[in-house]
Design a protein around this motif. Structure first.
Motif, mmCIF file in Angstrom:
data_model
loop_
_atom_site.group_PDB
_atom_site.id
_atom_site.type_symbol
_atom_site.label_atom_id
_atom_site.label_comp_id
_atom_site.label_asym_id
_atom_site.label_seq_id
_atom_site.Cartn_x
_atom_site.Cartn_y
_atom_site.Cartn_z
ATOM 1 N N VAL B 13 1.043 -0.902 -0.080
ATOM 2 C CA VAL B 13 0.007 0.047 -0.346
ATOM 3 C C VAL B 13 1.025 1.239 0.101
ATOM 4 O O VAL B 13 0.378 2.542 -0.765
ATOM 5 C CB VAL B 13 -0.559 0.383 1.338
ATOM 6 N N THR B 14 2.065 0.555 0.341
ATOM 7 C CA THR B 14 2.464 2.114 0.814
ATOM 8 C C THR B 14 3.730 2.940 -0.356
ATOM 9 O O THR B 14 4.950 2.927 -0.398
ATOM 10 C CB THR B 14 3.466 2.406 1.915
ATOM 11 N N ARG B 17 2.918 5.411 -3.582
ATOM 12 C CA ARG B 17 2.442 6.441 -2.140
ATOM 13 C C ARG B 17 1.902 7.716 -2.811
ATOM 14 O O ARG B 17 0.738 7.425 -2.617
ATOM 15 C CB ARG B 17 3.833 7.189 -1.711
ATOM 16 N N ARG B 19 0.070 7.585 -5.583
ATOM 17 C CA ARG B 19 -1.537 6.821 -6.179
ATOM 18 C C ARG B 19 -2.342 5.927 -4.800
ATOM 19 O O ARG B 19 -2.827 6.049 -4.777
ATOM 20 C CB ARG B 19 -1.037 5.481 -6.942
ATOM 21 N N SER B 20 -1.354 5.550 -3.836
ATOM 22 C CA SER B 20 -2.140 4.857 -2.437
ATOM 23 C C SER B 20 -2.880 6.990 -1.613
ATOM 24 O O SER B 20 -4.193 6.637 -1.466
ATOM 25 C CB SER B 20 -1.853 4.934 -1.512
ATOM 26 N N THR B 23 -6.343 7.562 -3.898
ATOM 27 C CA THR B 23 -7.088 6.376 -3.516
ATOM 28 C C THR B 23 -7.354 7.030 -1.527
ATOM 29 O O THR B 23 -8.798 6.847 -2.153
ATOM 30 C CB THR B 23 -6.347 5.027 -3.730
ATOM 31 N N PHE B 24 -6.615 6.408 -0.908
ATOM 32 C CA PHE B 24 -6.867 7.061 0.035
ATOM 33 C C PHE B 24 -7.740 8.512 0.412
ATOM 34 O O PHE B 24 -9.080 9.059 1.095
ATOM 35 C CB PHE B 24 -5.395 6.906 1.251
ATOM 36 N N THR B 292 -7.285 1.249 -8.494
ATOM 37 C CA THR B 292 -5.525 1.567 -8.278
ATOM 38 C C THR B 292 -4.942 -0.212 -8.209
ATOM 39 O O THR B 292 -3.830 -0.658 -8.068
ATOM 40 C CB THR B 292 -5.723 1.880 -6.955
ATOM 41 N N SER B 296 -1.941 -2.279 -10.169
ATOM 42 C CA SER B 296 -0.973 -2.943 -8.780
ATOM 43 C C SER B 296 -1.531 -3.953 -9.125
ATOM 44 O O SER B 296 -0.271 -4.792 -9.702
ATOM 45 C CB SER B 296 -1.883 -2.712 -7.593
ATOM 46 N N GLU B 324 -5.059 -5.865 0.605
ATOM 47 C CA GLU B 324 -4.847 -4.637 0.465
ATOM 48 C C GLU B 324 -5.309 -3.149 0.668
ATOM 49 O O GLU B 324 -5.995 -2.078 0.849
ATOM 50 C CB GLU B 324 -3.500 -4.231 -0.727
ATOM 51 N N LEU B 328 -6.596 0.302 2.646
ATOM 52 C CA LEU B 328 -6.963 1.433 1.935
ATOM 53 C C LEU B 328 -7.964 2.021 2.288
ATOM 54 O O LEU B 328 -8.058 2.706 2.546
ATOM 55 C CB LEU B 328 -6.261 1.378 0.312
#
Lengths: 247, 408
Positions: B13-14, B17, B19-20, B23-24, B292, B296, B324, B328
């Motif tokens: 997830v990290t 970064r 993209r996460s 999404t986050f 995402t 991935s 994952e 998120l």
């Protein structure tokens, strides 16, 4: 390096027996034959090299022996058991417990450090050994393959040779009966290649692990006890260079 | 096995970064908005309920049986007693805080040779304020009924204007008594109810004292309804059977839900709107998660092959990608819900004051949100995230090892 050879129920029986193995791929409307009736036996403790030109079927042969793929027809017995007809999850079990695979481009998991990469296959088992005992074995194996100072490093912090050592340690941690190495030195410089070949040869001699390589590298061939030549999907020569260790 | 997959999932997830974070942020925003709007609406709906219950209806009402259905019958045919003995039966129910009697009737109001038909409500000035204290908020000028004397009247500006009277002047109410006999009494116009232009159920409307109406209608010690106050409005339904038992079967007890069902309708409409807005926000955020995870899977095809080559099973690959997505969704959800809750708790303490043109008293809204709702939206975010990642995860787990390993 102080390791004892793994013991097996029936050392006289061939570890790998391939009979009339055919593998074809469908490319559009064309059926492309990759292996055309391969017969091969591998015995425990062998240090065997598969040689052949590009497109000859080396990788396909290794994929089938490594249970990464299934033959279109023919029989494949691993340690006396027919595996050619097993489903994906059962083959995953065979890979996890009995076969270690080393790739040309190392194929490490980038988010895991050296220790975590090496122990990873053992953590994916249904029945896991105690963590303390596993970590002890991982540390020892890392020391054995020369990764002692780098155990906390992630793959992107290691050189090519170090990465391949991690891959070797990962292949050996499950105490497999067979280690397959698909062109393991292709991405390494000559000095590192020599070291990696020497390491694998050492592991073969000391631990009695059976190794099967595919390679173009003549240096690897020099160390082989047996060379299998393959061309156009057929084995053209499978004579031993020298008597296989332990046989 | 699972802790190891969780460790890999957290690190993955990290890994990308930027993209996460995007999404986050979408999940964070969705949950923040959902909790924030829910809290604001809860506060507004509570204010709406209070303004109706404490300003007009009371929490519960007691009528003669059949009153609620008898819309075409004269309200004077179905009356309840207002003698002390009857009222004492009601006050004797534990938890009843105040009781007041009312008469709703229609009549002709005359002044300056002009007549107007009006709806009138007779209330007990002293007790009405205990049951519906917000009545006072609606008096825009002049005196209250309690201050105005026994024949005081409070009229809407529309009614007073149509008669051409000003505060301090007199008018006459003409109506039929219970037996259909015409009767008339003078009223003193002492106060103005509401303001011109303010939305009211009846434009021509007025209040008179209960005793005055009982004289005018010749129904001593009788009223058309008795309104009751309790501590918590949401407990009205539990008081209904207790009051019914106290007054007997010849009377009917109704709650504010029955009398002012439009409140529930309005609240249901608001909730439906919120749910729609929330669903849109969450859907967009979950599309982000699906995208995402799909990216991935495409980027990590070789890695999936590597995992398979060391014996990782399909179910484990599936679990990894679902984990994952779940991480998120849950992490973005927790922080979004926390931000939304912080907004709700801050303004729940401080209050939001809304003053619309034409309103006599500003609205004080105190947002609130329940732990149950926060847990519900968190479950929705995490569950939705896992569901939205299902297809990419299944796709990853169904790969053949040899094909995954051959990916560039």
């Amino acid at each position: 390096m102080t390791s004892s050879a793994p013991t097996h129920a029936s050392d006289s029986q061939p570890l790998v027996v391939l009979r009339s193995i055919v593998k074809s791929y469908q490319l559009g409307k064309t059926l492309v034959p990759a292996l055309q009736g391969v017969d091969l036996e591998l015995h425990r403790g062998e240090f065997t090299v598969v040689m052949g030109p590009s497109g000859s079927g080396k990788s396909t042969l290794l994929n089938i022996i490594g249970c990464l793929d299934r033959p279109s027809s023919g029989s494949y017995k691993f340690a006396g058991e027919e595996v050619s007809d097993r489903d994906f999850d059962k083959l995953a079990g065979v890979r996890n417990e009995k076969i270690g695979i080393i790739f040309q481009s190392f194929n490490l998991i980038p988010v895991l450090n050296v220790i975590e990469n090496v122990e990873f296959p053992c953590l994916m088992r249904r029945r896991r050994e105690p963590m303390n005992s596993l970590r002890e074995r991982v540390h020892k194996l890392c020391e054995d393959v020369g990764l002692g100072p780098y155990v906390k490093h992630r793959p992107d912090e290691l050189s090519g040779g170090q990465r391949q050592r991690v891959a070797i340690a990962r292949a050996l941690i499950t105490q497999p009966e067979l280690v397959l190495a698909d062109e393991p030195t292709a991405n390494l410089d000559s000095k590192t290649s020599e070291q990696i070949i020497a390491l694998m040869q050492h592991l073969n001699q000391q631990m009695g692990v059976t190794f099967l390589f595919s390679t173009h590298d003549p240096r690897v061939m020099q160390h082989a006890k047996r060379v299998v030549y393959i061309a156009d999907g057929k084995i053209v020569d499978a004579n031993p260079v020298a008597a296989a260790s332990g046989h | 096995m699972l802790p190891s997959l969780v460790r890999i999932a957290v690190r993955n997830v990290t890994r990308n970064r930027r993209r996460s974070v995007i999404t986050f942020s979408a999940i964070f925003l969705a949950l923040g908005v959902m909790v924030g709007i829910r809290g604001f609406l809860n506060g507004m709906q509570a204010t709406l309920r209070e303004s109706i219950i404490l300003g007009q209806t009371g929490a519960l009402q007691i009528h003669r049986k059949g009153f609620m259905k008898a819309v075409t019958t004269s309200s004077l045919d179905l009356l309840v007693p207002t003698d002390e003995a009857f009222l004492q039966k009601i006050r004797g129910v534990p938890g009843i805080q105040a009781v007041t009697a009312r008469i709703a009737f229609g009549g002709m109001v005359n002044a300056n040779d002009t007549s107007a038909v009006a709806m009138l409500s007779a209330i007990d000035p002293k007790n009405e304020i205990l049951v519906c204290p917000r009545r006072l908020d609606m008096i825009s000028s002049g005196k209250t009924l309690a201050e105005g004397g026994s024949s005081a009247a409070i009229l809407t500006p529309e009614l007073a204007d149509s008669l051409g009277v000003h505060v301090g002047k007199q008018a006459t109410i003409l109506t039929n008594d219970r037996d259909g006999v015409m009767n008339a009494l003078d009223i003193d116009y002492v106060g103005v109810y509401g303001q011109p232009g303010l939305p009211m159920p009846d434009k021509k409307f007025g209040f008179v004292p209960l005793a005055f109406a009982q004289d005018l209608l010749r129904i001593p010690n009788m009223a058309s309804e008795i309104a009751v106050r309790i501590e918590r409005f949401d407990e009205a339904e539990t008081f209904k059977p207790r009051l019914q038992a106290a007054v007997g079967p010849e009377y009917e007890v109704v709650t504010w839900h029955d009398v002012a069902s439009f409140i529930d309708d309005a609240i249901a409409a608001q909730n439906a709107t919120l749910n729609l807005i929330g669903a849109i926000f969450l859907f967009v955020a979950l599309l982000g998660i699906a995208n995402t995870m799909l990216m991935s899977v495409l980027e990590r095809t070789r890695e999936i092959g590597t995992m398979m080559s060391v014996g990782v099973r399909r179910r484990q690959i599936l679990s990894l990608f679902l984990l994952e997505a779940g991480i998120l969704g849950l992490l973005g959800g927790i922080l979004g819900a926390a931000a939304g809750s912080a907004f709700v708790f801050y303004y729940g303490y401080k209050g939001i004051v809304l003053k619309f043109p034409g309103m006599l008293a500003p609205l004080h809204i105190y947002p609130t949100v329940t732990v149950g709702y926060i847990l519900f939206v968190l479950g929705l975010a995490a569950g939705g995230a896992v569901l939205s990642a299902l297809w990419p995860a299944v796709r990853a787990s169904q790969m053949r090892p040899v094909e995954a390993l051959a990916a560039v």
